[in-house]
Design an enzyme around this catalytic site. Structure first.
Site: not given
Ligand code: SDX
Length: 393
Positions: A272, A329
């Site tokens: 998140h 989710d």
């Molecule tokens: C919602 O914003 C809100 O409040 C949203 C929400 C709401 O109520 O409105 O809470 C609802 O959208 C919840 C999130 C649902 N999405 C998912 O579950 C999809 C999977 N999660 C990710 O794609 C990710 O965690 C996000 C999109 C939720 C957040 O992305 P960020 O903040 O841009 O973080 P990032 O992509 O830069 O990740 C940071 C690191 C990265 O690794 P490095 O480059 O540092 O090595 O964490 C890793 C990412 O690769 N990472 C994951 C991961 N989420 C982040 N690696 C594997 N699996 C994951 N799920």
């Protein structure tokens, strides 16, 4: 930094506005709506009471809530001509695409919503109209995809009962739904109702900041929510869990895929932008999952896979280092499935829950007369060059 422009892709460190609606503390995993902890509202309140709280800022008295409820009940029917839209959609078209189209189309049937100088009274009528028609539109979308006849709202039913009846009533013939199912729906919709300046809410605010009408602004928010990185994740989680189940249930294998930078696979429902601790909503939904599936006598093998995956990830250095926890989710789809919803309807259910939050944020932006949203950029393209004729290209 370039001159006076600060580059902040994804607005990770940008405050877009001042808001009095929802408070998040990502480090502590705290979520309050208008100061009330989500844990108390999920336990004690109802969805329309929380909708009123978010939009108007106070918990309503009994009389005010009763009037809010009856104003909404009177408007739940949608114009019969809107059925023509359903005829046009291919039967398996995604419900989120249908929902954004139908919500946007409401301004065609309620043109008074197009007045950018509407009074507070007139805006409130549009707000009531949209809250009232959302469950009807959502239920008609599911009926259309199942080839079943639509069910009309009934004046003697409450909001959630009407929704459940329009979705399941014709099939089950039930009229009084299990109180556990009704309270589960209240809880789920309350937990989704607002979440400060997330992607879809920021979309609603920026579209509304151009004085676009409420239906157009919410339709834009629905489209932003559709993305699998945002609300679309609840459907993606179930698809991921099913894939893991069909692939022998090997959680470690999928954890490795999620950590492999060359593999586009992400652990859906994990991570998140703000929460670097447990998402408080995920905790409540996980508990509700066990209670509801037990009460309904539903054995869903993917629930065990989800728990195994969660356990493994929470003890894995990659996830610990990045503070990746289950989000709202991760478990919600398992409950929706147990309640009988199709998986491509899960994000539509997220939109139904988030509607009051979107409306509250749109109203706050308008009440505060915020300027049109128009960020700048740092230009990294070509320097000035002259037009080249074909023979010079
Ligand atoms: C919602 O914003 C809100 O409040 C949203 C929400 C709401 O109520 O409105 O809470 C609802 O959208 C919840 C999130 C649902 N999405 C998912 O579950 C999809 C999977 N999660 C990710 O794609 C990710 O965690 C996000 C999109 C939720 C957040 O992305 P960020 O903040 O841009 O973080 P990032 O992509 O830069 O990740 C940071 C690191 C990265 O690794 P490095 O480059 O540092 O090595 O964490 C890793 C990412 O690769 N990472 C994951 C991961 N989420 C982040 N690696 C594997 N699996 C994951 N799920």
């Amino acid at each position: 930094q370039s001159g006076y422009i600060t580059l902040d892709p994804g607005f990770k460190n940008t405050g877009a506005t001042k808001s009095a609606i929802t408070f998040l503390d990502g480090e502590q995993g705290i979520l309050h709506y208008r100061g009330y902890p989500i844990e108390q509202l999920a336990e004690k309140s109802t969805f329309l009471e929380v909708a009123y709280l978010l939009i108007y800022g106070v918990l309503p008295t009994k009389d005010v809530l009763e009037k809010f409820r009856s104003d909404i009940r009177k408007q739940m029917m949608i114009h019969e001509d809107m059925k023509n839209f359903f005829v046009g959609f291919p039967s398996k078209s995604h419900p989120m695409g249908q929902l954004s189209c139908l919500v946007g189309a409401l301004s065609a049937f309620y043109p008074e919503s197009l007045n950018p100088n509407a009074t507070e009274e007139e805006d409130n009528k549009t707000i009531i109209n949209l809250i009232a028609k959302m469950p009807t539109i959502v239920s008609w979308i599911q009926k259309k995809s199942l080839g079943q006849p639509v069910v009309y709202p009934k004046n003697n039913y409450g909001y959630i009962e009407n929704f459940l009846n329009m979705i399941f009533g014709e099939v089950t013939g039930e009229t009084n739904f299990d109180p556990v199912v009704i309270s589960a729906m209240h809880k789920l919709l309350i937990l989704h109702a607002d979440h400060e300046q997330n992607c879809s809410t920021s979309t609603v605010r920026i579209v509304g900041s151009s004085n676009a009408n409420l239906y157009a602004s919410i339709s834009a928010g629905i489209n932003a929510l559709w993305g699998p990185l945002h609300g679309g994740a609840n459907q993606a989680v179930i698809e991921m869990l099913e894939a893991i189940k069909n692939d022998g249930g090997d959680a470690e294998k999928y954890l490795a895929k999620a950590k492999d930078k060359n593999d586009p696979f992400r652990l859906m429902g994990f991570g998140h932008r703000v929460y670097k601790n447990f998402d408080p909503r995920a905790k409540i939904i996980k508990k509700a999952c066990d209670d509801i599936l037990e009460r309904l006598g539903v054995q869903d093998p993917v629930l065990d896979i989800a728990k195994k995956l969660e356990e493994a990830a929470l003890n894995d250095q990659y996830f610990i280092d990045r503070k990746l926890y289950p989000n709202v989710d991760f478990y919600s789809g398992i409950i929706y499935r147990a309640l009988g919803f199709e998986s491509d309807m899960f994000t539509v259910l997220f939109a139904l829950g988030r509607l009051p939050g979107w409306i509250a944020q749109w109203k706050e932006m308008r009440d505060n007369k915020e300027p049109i949203g128009r960020p700048r950029q740092v230009y990294v393209g070509e320097t000035k060059r002259d037009y080249a004729n074909f023979d010079k290209r």
